[in-house]
Structures are given as C-alpha cells and as structure tokens.
Motif scaffolding. Structure first.
Motif: not given
Length: 380
Positions: A80-92, A134-148
């Motif tokens: 995340l630091r290396e890519t300077r990401a502003d969002r994570i798509a968390a799939l799982g 406020p202003g914390l980056l990155p933030r997450i968008v989640a695409v869950p594949t289980t029911l946890s």
C-alpha cells in the motif's frame, strides 16, 4: 445499554453483481490495490473485480492467509505504501478483510514491524473512538465471499503465529467505507467454508440474544438474522446454485452483527474461537460450530429463557441440542476431535485466556481456566 454507536460505513450495495456495483465505489479513486487469497486469485469473481477496477488497479496482494498473520498484514501494508494506494478492494472472507483493515491501520500509524503492530493491539473490551480523524488513506471497499460479516465491523483480528495468539486492531475508519454484497461472489467458496461462516453469523446473533445486557435494537436484528439463517443455510446446502438463498444469507449475516452497535456483547463462544484460531489455526466458522453449542449448554443455568428463543428457531429441544443438530445437518463438525484437538490439549488451551472480553462478558461468569476447561470438555 445507553449508547448506540454506528460504524463509519457509508453504503452497502446488495443484490447487485460486482460489475455493476463496484465501479461507483471507486469513482473517486486513482490507485486501487486488490487484496485477496491465492485460492481466489484466478476465480471468476476475481476477474470480475479486476474488470470493475479497470485502469485504477496498481497492485495485487494474494498472500493473505487464515487469521491474518502479522507477516501478511505487514507485507500488504508495504504494498500500500509502495503503490500510494487510496483504496483497497478486499475480496474474500474474514481473514482478507481483517488483514486489509489492519494493514490500513499500519499505514496510518507508520507501523512497519511485528513488534510495533502487536504493540498497537487493544483489548477486546475497547470501543472505537469517535470519527475525529478525517483524511485517512487508504480506505476499503469489501466484496465478501463468505458470511463472517467482518466487513461491517471497525475492529480486526490478526495473529502472531509464533506466539499462537490473536490480537485486535481497532479504529473507527477501519470499517470498509462500502460493502458490495453480490450473491454470486459466494459461488466459488467451498461449501464447508461458506456454511461454517454462516454458523459464525449464527454465533453473532445467538450470543447477543442470550446476553445479560441486551437492547431492543439488538434483540430485533439478532432474532431476524437467526430466522433467516435457519432457512437460508440448509437451502444453500441442498441447492448450491440458489442465488436467492445466498442473497438472504448475506442479508442475515449483515443483521447478525448489528446488535453490537447497540453495545450488546458476545460471550465465551467468540472468545474460545479466538483461542482456537490463534493457537490451533481452526477456521473462524468452525470455531463457532464447536464453541456455540457448548457455551449455550454451559450457560443454560443462567439464561434458559433466552436460549429457548434460539432453540425454537433452530429446531426445538434445548438450544445446545438444536444447535448441534442444525450444525451437523449442514455436514459440519461439533467436536474438538473432528478438528484434530485431543483431550490432553484442553488445559493448555484454557490457560491461554488472559481474563479479557468476550469470555469476561459471558452471561455465566467464567472464573478462570478451570471453568474454561469445563466448557472445552463439552466439545468432546
């Protein structure tokens, strides 16, 4: 309960395919990292997620293992630091989503080694702070594949594999800014994993329905979650392609955690799950299959009336009987032996409890390792 605290989550998009729902959640982003697992990296849902991210995709991390090990969390944080990401798509499932939360926290706080990350952990009785950073980056968008249901909470579990101990990261902005509930995202999840994660959702709801401190909001969402899961999980087992049942299970697992926002605690089943997961690598959902019936049985002297609601929804008899029957009906384990844990290991497992919640918030007081041993022996 005198405080209801909502998480800092802006949207839940449900019943829509990833291809339709995810692009709108990335419209304000420039640099997105996809976090997933090796088992999902070549799946159809991963390909759909990549396509939805499009040219914003700047990196992928597919090495997150079960229980979000410290090493994996720090490796994701470095990306995340290396890519300077502003969002994570968390799939799982829960491990990917909790690992993504903790990696974000590590980036925000400049944590780059295991000792610093473990040192940042908080007690399980700690509440998330107000939304005042406020202003914390990155933030997450989640695409869950289980029911946890990890995607709906601001807390995250991560594990020190060497010590065999699970820790907790907490920040109100760790919760995914948005969640995409696509029933098709669960189709490639192995049946045991999906159904056992559904029992994790049952655990969320049942322990809160039977808590000493309750709230009308929590009772309502927890009861509704149980009623929906009682129908949806067996339907999924009978017909793996039933997307309506999968969508209902997603709605139910969402409801299953909302009682926590009303301040209603979970109990010893969750706490024992953290011990079994950290020390023995037992998956989250399976820990609930083992722990929830045993804890209900141990608690029955103090909350039998509340347990009767759980029993009625899940099949009758006592709550512990109903739960064991329901879980076994899904083809899932209910004993320690079925996950390779012997009787001789019980004292050492019980000794790992440090006196903290959620075992400390169990309806029937757990006075120490001897009581915890007694509960673990009900899983034999």
């Amino acid at each position: 309960m005198n405080l209801h605290a909502w998480p800092a989550q802006q949207r839940v998009r449900h019943g829509l395919p990833v291809a339709e729902a995810l692009p709108a959640e990335l419209a304000d982003c420039q640099r997105v990292v996809l976090a997933t697992t090796r088992s999902l990296t070549r799946s159809r849902i991963a390909e759909a997620t990549r396509s939805a991210i499009g040219d914003r995709l700047v990196g992928e991390f597919s090495a997150m293992r079960a229980h979000s090990p410290v090493e994996d969390v720090l490796a994701l944080a470095a990306l995340l630091r290396e890519t300077r990401a502003d969002r994570i798509a968390a799939l799982g499932g829960g491990s990917v989503i909790d690992g993504s939360k903790t990696a974000c926290f590590a980036v925000w706080r400049g944590l780059a080694d295991g000792a610093a990350l473990v040192g940042s952990a908080v007690s399980r009785g700690t509440d998330a702070a107000r939304w005042d950073e406020p202003g914390l980056l990155p933030r997450i968008v989640a695409v869950p594949t289980t029911l946890s249901a990890a995607e709906f909470a601001p807390n995250a579990g991560f594990t020190d594999l060497v010590a065999g101990r699970k820790y907790r990261a907490l920040h109100p902005m760790q919760v995914p800014i948005a969640v995409v509930l696509d029933p098709a995202a669960t189709l490639e999840t192995p049946a045991e994993l999906l159904l056992s994660s559904g029992i994790r959702a049952v655990d969320h709801a049942a322990e809160r329905l039977c808590a000493n401190q309750r709230a009308p909001f929590s009772d309502a969402v927890s009861r509704q979650a149980l009623e929906m899961l009682a129908v949806a999980l067996p339907t999924i087992q009978r017909d793996a392609g039933d997307l309506a049942a999968r969508g209902a299970a997603q709605q139910a697992m969402w409801l299953s955690v909302m009682g926590g926002w009303a301040g209603v605690p979970v109990g010893a089943s969750h706490g024992i799950g953290y011990i079994l997961g950290g020390a023995k690598g037992v998956p989250h959902g399976i820990t609930s299959c083992l722990g929830l019936p045993a804890v209900m049985q141990w608690n029955e002297p103090v909350n039998a009336e509340q347990q009767a609601v759980v029993a009625r929804i899940l099949g009758g008899g006592t709550a512990s009987e109903a739960l064991r029957g329901f879980i076994r009906g899904l083809g899932l384990p209910t004993t320690l032996a079925e996950v390779g844990i012997g009787l001789e290991e019980i004292p050492a497992l019980a000794a790992k409890w440090d006196g903290s919640p959620p075992i400390a918030s169990n309806p029937r007081k757990v006075n120490g390792a001897a009581d915890l041993e007694a509960i673990l022996r009900l899983m034999v």
